[in-house]
Design an enzyme around this catalytic site. Structure first.
Site, PDB file in Angstrom:
ATOM      1  N   TRP A   1       6.711  -6.829  12.683  1.00 49.21           N
ATOM      2  CA  TRP A   1       7.030  -6.446  11.299  1.00 49.21           C
ATOM      3  C   TRP A   1       7.522  -7.666  10.507  1.00 49.21           C
ATOM      4  O   TRP A   1       8.690  -7.773  10.135  1.00 49.21           O
ATOM      5  CB  TRP A   1       8.027  -5.294  11.270  1.00 49.21           C
ATOM      6  CG  TRP A   1       7.968  -4.547   9.956  1.00 49.21           C
ATOM      7  CD1 TRP A   1       8.968  -4.439   9.033  1.00 49.21           C
ATOM      8  CD2 TRP A   1       6.851  -3.826   9.419  1.00 49.21           C
ATOM      9  NE1 TRP A   1       8.527  -3.696   7.953  1.00 49.21           N
ATOM     10  CE2 TRP A   1       7.227  -3.304   8.168  1.00 49.21           C
ATOM     11  CE3 TRP A   1       5.545  -3.562   9.892  1.00 49.21           C
ATOM     12  CZ2 TRP A   1       6.367  -2.546   7.367  1.00 49.21           C
ATOM     13  CZ3 TRP A   1       4.688  -2.812   9.091  1.00 49.21           C
ATOM     14  CH2 TRP A   1       5.111  -2.314   7.846  1.00 49.21           C
TER      15      TRP A   1
ATOM     16  N   ASN B   1       4.426   9.127   7.593  1.00 47.86           N
ATOM     17  CA  ASN B   1       5.420   8.208   8.147  1.00 47.86           C
ATOM     18  C   ASN B   1       6.788   8.877   8.153  1.00 47.86           C
ATOM     19  O   ASN B   1       7.217   9.426   7.123  1.00 47.86           O
ATOM     20  CB  ASN B   1       5.443   6.950   7.252  1.00 47.86           C
ATOM     21  CG  ASN B   1       6.225   5.790   7.845  1.00 47.86           C
ATOM     22  OD1 ASN B   1       6.307   5.634   9.070  1.00 47.86           O
ATOM     23  ND2 ASN B   1       6.790   4.945   6.982  1.00 47.86           N
ATOM     24  N   GLU B   2       7.438   8.894   9.304  1.00 51.39           N
ATOM     25  CA  GLU B   2       8.850   9.323   9.410  1.00 51.39           C
ATOM     26  C   GLU B   2       9.106  10.728   8.869  1.00 51.39           C
ATOM     27  O   GLU B   2      10.044  10.944   8.096  1.00 51.39           O
ATOM     28  CB  GLU B   2       9.757   8.307   8.690  1.00 51.39           C
ATOM     29  CG  GLU B   2       9.645   6.899   9.251  1.00 51.39           C
ATOM     30  CD  GLU B   2      10.552   5.880   8.566  1.00 51.39           C
ATOM     31  OE1 GLU B   2      11.128   6.189   7.518  1.00 51.39           O
ATOM     32  OE2 GLU B   2      10.665   4.759   9.085  1.00 51.39           O
TER      33      GLU B   2
ATOM     34  N   MET C   1       0.811  -1.212   0.000  1.00 48.91           N
ATOM     35  CA  MET C   1       0.000   0.000   0.000  1.00 48.91           C
ATOM     36  C   MET C   1       0.850   1.270   0.000  1.00 48.91           C
ATOM     37  O   MET C   1       0.373   2.359   0.282  1.00 48.91           O
ATOM     38  CB  MET C   1      -0.994  -0.039   1.164  1.00 48.91           C
ATOM     39  CG  MET C   1      -2.014  -1.169   0.926  1.00 48.91           C
ATOM     40  SD  MET C   1      -2.921  -1.656   2.368  1.00 48.91           S
ATOM     41  CE  MET C   1      -4.239  -0.453   2.324  1.00 48.91           C
ATOM     42  N   LYS C   2       2.132   1.084  -0.326  1.00 49.50           N
ATOM     43  CA  LYS C   2       3.006   2.251  -0.440  1.00 49.50           C
ATOM     44  C   LYS C   2       2.799   2.902  -1.812  1.00 49.50           C
ATOM     45  O   LYS C   2       2.264   2.305  -2.736  1.00 49.50           O
ATOM     46  CB  LYS C   2       4.460   1.819  -0.214  1.00 49.50           C
ATOM     47  CG  LYS C   2       4.687   1.381   1.256  1.00 49.50           C
ATOM     48  CD  LYS C   2       6.050   0.764   1.517  1.00 49.50           C
ATOM     49  CE  LYS C   2       6.181   0.402   3.004  1.00 49.50           C
ATOM     50  NZ  LYS C   2       7.391  -0.391   3.282  1.00 49.50           N
TER      51      LYS C   2
ATOM     52  N   GLU D   1       5.471  -1.722  14.310  1.00 53.21           N
ATOM     53  CA  GLU D   1       6.414  -2.493  13.464  1.00 53.21           C
ATOM     54  C   GLU D   1       7.421  -3.234  14.341  1.00 53.21           C
ATOM     55  O   GLU D   1       8.634  -3.193  14.105  1.00 53.21           O
ATOM     56  CB  GLU D   1       7.155  -1.547  12.510  1.00 53.21           C
ATOM     57  CG  GLU D   1       6.241  -0.698  11.649  1.00 53.21           C
ATOM     58  CD  GLU D   1       6.981   0.177  10.626  1.00 53.21           C
ATOM     59  OE1 GLU D   1       8.186   0.005  10.437  1.00 53.21           O
ATOM     60  OE2 GLU D   1       6.302   1.029  10.024  1.00 53.21           O
TER      61      GLU D   1
ATOM     62  N   HIS E   1      -0.844   1.232   5.532  1.00 54.30           N
ATOM     63  CA  HIS E   1       0.522   1.755   5.678  1.00 54.30           C
ATOM     64  C   HIS E   1       1.105   1.918   4.284  1.00 54.30           C
ATOM     65  O   HIS E   1       1.228   0.935   3.587  1.00 54.30           O
ATOM     66  CB  HIS E   1       1.348   0.763   6.497  1.00 54.30           C
ATOM     67  CG  HIS E   1       2.807   1.107   6.575  1.00 54.30           C
ATOM     68  ND1 HIS E   1       3.296   2.007   7.507  1.00 54.30           N
ATOM     69  CD2 HIS E   1       3.884   0.679   5.874  1.00 54.30           C
ATOM     70  CE1 HIS E   1       4.616   2.096   7.362  1.00 54.30           C
ATOM     71  NE2 HIS E   1       4.992   1.299   6.380  1.00 54.30           N
TER      72      HIS E   1
HETATM   73  C1  XIL Z   1      10.301  -1.847   4.860  1.00 54.03           C
HETATM   74  C2  XIL Z   1       9.869  -3.231   4.407  1.00 54.03           C
HETATM   75  O1  XIL Z   1       9.947  -4.113   5.485  1.00 54.03           O
HETATM   76  C3  XIL Z   1      10.769  -3.682   3.300  1.00 54.03           C
HETATM   77  O2  XIL Z   1      10.339  -4.937   2.805  1.00 54.03           O
HETATM   78  C4  XIL Z   1      10.769  -2.629   2.199  1.00 54.03           C
HETATM   79  O3  XIL Z   1      11.641  -2.945   1.226  1.00 54.03           O
HETATM   80  C5  XIL Z   1      11.161  -1.271   2.734  1.00 54.03           C
HETATM   81  O4  XIL Z   1      10.311  -0.940   3.782  1.00 54.03           O
HETATM   82  N1  XIL Z   1       9.821   1.709   8.484  1.00 54.03           N
HETATM   83  C6  XIL Z   1       8.622   1.590   7.827  1.00 54.03           C
HETATM   84  C7  XIL Z   1       8.384   0.416   6.959  1.00 54.03           C
HETATM   85  O5  XIL Z   1       7.713   2.388   8.056  1.00 54.03           O
HETATM   86  O6  XIL Z   1       7.546   0.708   5.868  1.00 54.03           O
HETATM   87  C8  XIL Z   1       9.672  -0.184   6.459  1.00 54.03           C
HETATM   88  O7  XIL Z   1       9.358  -1.383   5.792  1.00 54.03           O
HETATM   89  C9  XIL Z   1      10.627  -0.434   7.595  1.00 54.03           C
HETATM   90  C10 XIL Z   1      10.962   0.854   8.305  1.00 54.03           C
END
Ligand code: XIL
Length: 333
Positions: A288, A137-138, A55-56, A243, A89
């Site tokens: 996660w 996010n972040e 869902m990215k 996560e 997410h």
């Molecule tokens: C990570 C996934 O686990 C990987 O498979 C992908 O390649 C990159 O993203 N913080 C987040 C997540 O919010 O979306 C990230 O997930 C890990 C760090």
């Protein structure tokens, strides 16, 4: 360093049956489809899922105006069939953006429209299927706004607009801000909460904070976790542990997973989950990933690691026992 860990564990019950709050895992739609052991394990233990990547932005809108729902819709059908809730997410992040976003060179107004359209199209598409979203996010690095593409073009106000637009599209769901190192870096958390608090005063619909919780054996401490959660509770915000994984080898000391590491990890999972559940604002705990064989940690930190609850053969690790013990201890049943 001892020999590889040797364990044979029978969990007496599932995580979800032992917990008063939803217990989730990040999933991969291809594995749900093609790997029956993986699928059965998810259905048995978890009552909440999040797409690890489905869902990215780069997946949902890889080209401007072209939305691709295939993998995410597979998750929705799987969840509905199995009575599992879905957390979305994530709508806006510096990672996982398609090239057309990162290389955008037009004006502010146009970019703002692109962002609003993405958020509202996606939230509308999953209306009635997704219970809550990580909207942003972040967006912070330490005590600073992260200079991501959105910040660079739109300035800090992009954050509040994202929440407004998501809420407009679906007023019935909880909207979270999600980030890492919130407990281990109190200065970062204080900065974020100061910014979110002023948005709350403007009645921006932000309902909770996601503590990613990519933690190690020692950091954050239980006291740091408790203090961080109290600060969030004091703002009246909900909390998701969004996560969770416990990595064992960030400094690359170990080549194999030993009984000693397994025991340390078991206790760590138990203690942190107890610390989380001490807060009545914790509305869910999501790990996660399912198995160590697919965790993002070894690739990301470039060392072998064993951060999750099940091993590469989908056997429960001592960590799973510690995790379950903490859930049982807090259950009201
Ligand atoms: C990570 C996934 O686990 C990987 O498979 C992908 O390649 C990159 O993203 N913080 C987040 C997540 O919010 O979306 C990230 O997930 C890990 C760090």
């Amino acid at each position: 360093m001892g020999p590889p860990a040797d364990y044979e564990i029978d969990l007496p019950q599932s995580f979800q049956s032992a917990s008063d709050v939803p217990i989730g895992t990040a999933v991969d739609s291809y594995k749900l489809k093609n790997n029956q052991t993986y699928r059965d394990l998810v259905i048995y233990h978890f009552d909440s899922i999040v797409g690890e990547w489905q869902m990215k932005w780069n997946i949902l809108q890889p080209e401007r105006g072209q939305f691709n729902w295939e993998q995410a819709d597979y998750l929705m059908d799987f969840a509905e069939e199995n009575n599992i809730s879905v957390h979305g997410h994530c709508l806006v992040w510096h990672g996982a953006n398609p090239d057309w976003i990162e290389s955008f060179s037009g004006g502010k107004e146009e970019f703002q429209t692109i962002l609003k359209t993405h958020i509202q199209t996606v939230v509308n598409h999953f209306e009635g299927k997704v219970d809550s979203w990580d909207v942003v996010n972040e967006a912070f690095e330490g005590k600073k706004y992260r200079r991501n593409k959105f910040y660079r073009i739109l300035g800090p106000d992009y954050i509040k607009n994202c929440y407004k637009w998501a809420h407009e599209a679906d007023p019935n769901i909880d909207l979270y801000y999600n980030d890492y190192s919130l407990a281990s870096n109190p200065e970062k958390l204080d900065f974020i909460l100061e910014k979110l608090d002023s948005l709350l005063n403007e009645e921006i619909p932000i309902h909770g904070i996601g503590f990613q919780s990519h933690i190690t054996l020692n950091s954050p401490t239980l006291t740091e976790i408790k203090e961080a959660m109290t600060k969030v509770e004091n703002l009246g915000l909900k909390i998701r542990i969004s996560e969770l994984d416990v990595s064992l080898n960030r400094d690359g000391k170990y080549g194999v997973f030993t009984d000693e590491l397994a025991e340390l990890q078991k206790n760590r999972y138990k203690q942190v989950v107890e610390a989380y559940l001490n807060s009545s604002q914790v509305k869910g705990i999501t790990v996660w990933g399912v198995s160590d064989a697919h965790s993002w940690i070894p690739t990301h930190f470039n060392d072998p690691d064993w951060p999750l609850l099940f091993d590469g053969k989908y056997k429960p690790k001592p960590a799973a026992q510690g995790f379950l013990e903490a859930l049982v201890g807090f259950s009201n049943e």
